[in-house]
Design an enzyme around this catalytic site. Structure first.
Site, PDB file in Angstrom:
ATOM      1  N   GLY A  95      -6.612   3.889  13.118  1.00 12.33           N
ATOM      2  CA  GLY A  95      -5.281   3.862  13.712  1.00 12.33           C
ATOM      3  C   GLY A  95      -4.256   3.480  12.660  1.00 12.33           C
ATOM      4  O   GLY A  95      -4.571   2.767  11.702  1.00 12.33           O
TER       5      GLY A  95
ATOM      6  N   GLN B 133       3.510   0.719   9.075  1.00  9.30           N
ATOM      7  CA  GLN B 133       2.549   0.433   8.006  1.00  9.30           C
ATOM      8  C   GLN B 133       2.791   1.297   6.766  1.00  9.30           C
ATOM      9  O   GLN B 133       2.281   0.992   5.687  1.00  9.30           O
ATOM     10  CB  GLN B 133       1.113   0.618   8.511  1.00  9.30           C
ATOM     11  CG  GLN B 133       0.747  -0.405   9.582  1.00  9.30           C
ATOM     12  CD  GLN B 133      -0.678  -0.225  10.032  1.00  9.30           C
ATOM     13  OE1 GLN B 133      -0.951   0.526  10.951  1.00  9.30           O
ATOM     14  NE2 GLN B 133      -1.613  -0.907   9.376  1.00  9.30           N
TER      15      GLN B 133
ATOM     16  N   CYS C  52      -7.437  -4.228   9.950  1.00 11.48           N
ATOM     17  CA  CYS C  52      -6.131  -3.564   9.889  1.00 11.48           C
ATOM     18  C   CYS C  52      -5.928  -3.085   8.455  1.00 11.48           C
ATOM     19  O   CYS C  52      -6.215  -3.831   7.514  1.00 11.48           O
ATOM     20  CB  CYS C  52      -5.041  -4.563  10.278  1.00 11.48           C
ATOM     21  SG  CYS C  52      -3.380  -3.861  10.260  1.00 11.48           S
ATOM     22  N   LEU C  53      -5.437  -1.862   8.310  1.00 13.39           N
ATOM     23  CA  LEU C  53      -5.212  -1.328   6.965  1.00 13.39           C
ATOM     24  C   LEU C  53      -4.170  -2.150   6.206  1.00 13.39           C
ATOM     25  O   LEU C  53      -4.130  -2.105   4.978  1.00 13.39           O
ATOM     26  CB  LEU C  53      -4.792   0.142   7.035  1.00 13.39           C
ATOM     27  CG  LEU C  53      -5.873   1.096   7.563  1.00 13.39           C
ATOM     28  CD1 LEU C  53      -5.314   2.509   7.698  1.00 13.39           C
ATOM     29  CD2 LEU C  53      -7.089   1.093   6.655  1.00 13.39           C
TER      30      LEU C  53
ATOM     31  N   HIS D  53      -3.688  -2.550  19.637  1.00 15.72           N
ATOM     32  CA  HIS D  53      -3.450  -3.014  18.262  1.00 15.72           C
ATOM     33  C   HIS D  53      -2.264  -2.255  17.652  1.00 15.72           C
ATOM     34  O   HIS D  53      -1.381  -2.860  17.037  1.00 15.72           O
ATOM     35  CB  HIS D  53      -4.740  -2.784  17.464  1.00 15.72           C
ATOM     36  CG  HIS D  53      -4.670  -3.098  16.005  1.00 15.72           C
ATOM     37  ND1 HIS D  53      -5.482  -4.025  15.393  1.00 15.72           N
ATOM     38  CD2 HIS D  53      -3.895  -2.583  15.005  1.00 15.72           C
ATOM     39  CE1 HIS D  53      -5.195  -4.078  14.097  1.00 15.72           C
ATOM     40  NE2 HIS D  53      -4.244  -3.211  13.834  1.00 15.72           N
ATOM     41  N   GLU D  54      -2.227  -0.929  17.855  1.00 11.76           N
ATOM     42  CA  GLU D  54      -1.158  -0.125  17.244  1.00 11.76           C
ATOM     43  C   GLU D  54       0.187  -0.358  17.928  1.00 11.76           C
ATOM     44  O   GLU D  54       1.227  -0.412  17.257  1.00 11.76           O
ATOM     45  CB  GLU D  54      -1.525   1.365  17.266  1.00 11.76           C
ATOM     46  CG  GLU D  54      -2.802   1.725  16.505  1.00 11.76           C
ATOM     47  CD  GLU D  54      -2.856   1.178  15.087  1.00 11.76           C
ATOM     48  OE1 GLU D  54      -1.794   1.015  14.453  1.00 11.76           O
ATOM     49  OE2 GLU D  54      -3.971   0.885  14.623  1.00 11.76           O
TER      50      GLU D  54
ATOM     51  N   HIS E  20       1.783  -3.331  16.576  1.00  8.79           N
ATOM     52  CA  HIS E  20       2.480  -3.106  15.301  1.00  8.79           C
ATOM     53  C   HIS E  20       3.938  -2.710  15.534  1.00  8.79           C
ATOM     54  O   HIS E  20       4.834  -3.099  14.785  1.00  8.79           O
ATOM     55  CB  HIS E  20       1.815  -1.975  14.515  1.00  8.79           C
ATOM     56  CG  HIS E  20       0.693  -2.409  13.619  1.00  8.79           C
ATOM     57  ND1 HIS E  20       0.869  -3.317  12.597  1.00  8.79           N
ATOM     58  CD2 HIS E  20      -0.607  -2.044  13.568  1.00  8.79           C
ATOM     59  CE1 HIS E  20      -0.293  -3.494  11.971  1.00  8.79           C
ATOM     60  NE2 HIS E  20      -1.205  -2.739  12.543  1.00  8.79           N
TER      61      HIS E  20
HETATM   62 NI    NI Z   1      -3.260  -2.565  12.081  1.00 10.45          NI
END
Ligand code: NI
Length: 174
Positions: free
Chosen positions: A46, A51, A94-95, A136-137, A140
């Site tokens: 995701g 991000q 998380c990236l 989660h997304e 963000h």
């Molecule tokens: Ni994330």
């Protein structure tokens, strides 16, 4: 399509509340496509636009297994419309917080409404990894990271670790 650099903790832009998209046009589709490339390249399941430093309410997700065909989901202006009372614990990463994983408790099932890549309104119901990923997304987009769901001690430890790493990189001139 080239990939975009992913911003990481402690970058303050990760705390921004992203702006809604007025219309799903070619520019938004180009953003979605660039995000998908970037996510597959990372690799991750995701990615939210913030991000890659774009504060718009745009998300891409693909939770297909390694041996399954790609199943990309494009979510513009996604909103949770229902969440189960039943909770689920899932290990999250998380990236933007590389190589850090912790268990997070969230509703086990959710429904989400969003605009797809063609600007059509859609609603999906999700459980398991997809339910976790959607929440989660969407977090963000509201400037919330998964570490914000952890105990204060764990969160502060994680932030400190990434602050130290960032300071070290700056010192080394990287
Ligand atoms: Ni994330």
């Amino acid at each position: 399509m080239p990939t975009r650099p992913i911003i990481c903790l402690p970058d303050p832009r990760l705390k921004l509340v992203s702006e809604p998209v007025a219309q799903v046009d070619d520019e938004v589709r180009a953003l979605l496509d660039a995000m998908l490339e970037t996510m597959y390249d990372a690799p991750g399941v995701g990615l939210a636009a913030i991000q890659i430093a774009v504060p718009r309410r745009v998300v891409v997700i693909d939770v297909a297994g390694k041996d399954d065909p790609p199943a990309p989901l494009f979510l513009v202006n996604p909103e949770i419309t229902w969440a189960s009372e039943e909770l689920n614990v899932h290990e999250e990463g998380c990236l933007s917080i590389p190589d850090y994983y912790e268990d997070v408790t969230r509703p086990a099932r959710v429904r989400a409404r969003f605009l797809d890549r063609d600007g059509q309104q859609r609603e999906i119901e999700a459980d398991g990894l997809l339910a976790t990923c959607i929440q989660h997304e969407i977090d963000h987009l509201n400037g919330v990271l998964f570490i914000d769901h952890l105990s204060r001690l764990k969160r502060e430890r994680a932030i400190k670790k990434f602050q130290k790493a960032a300071a070290k990189r700056a010192e080394e001139g990287m």
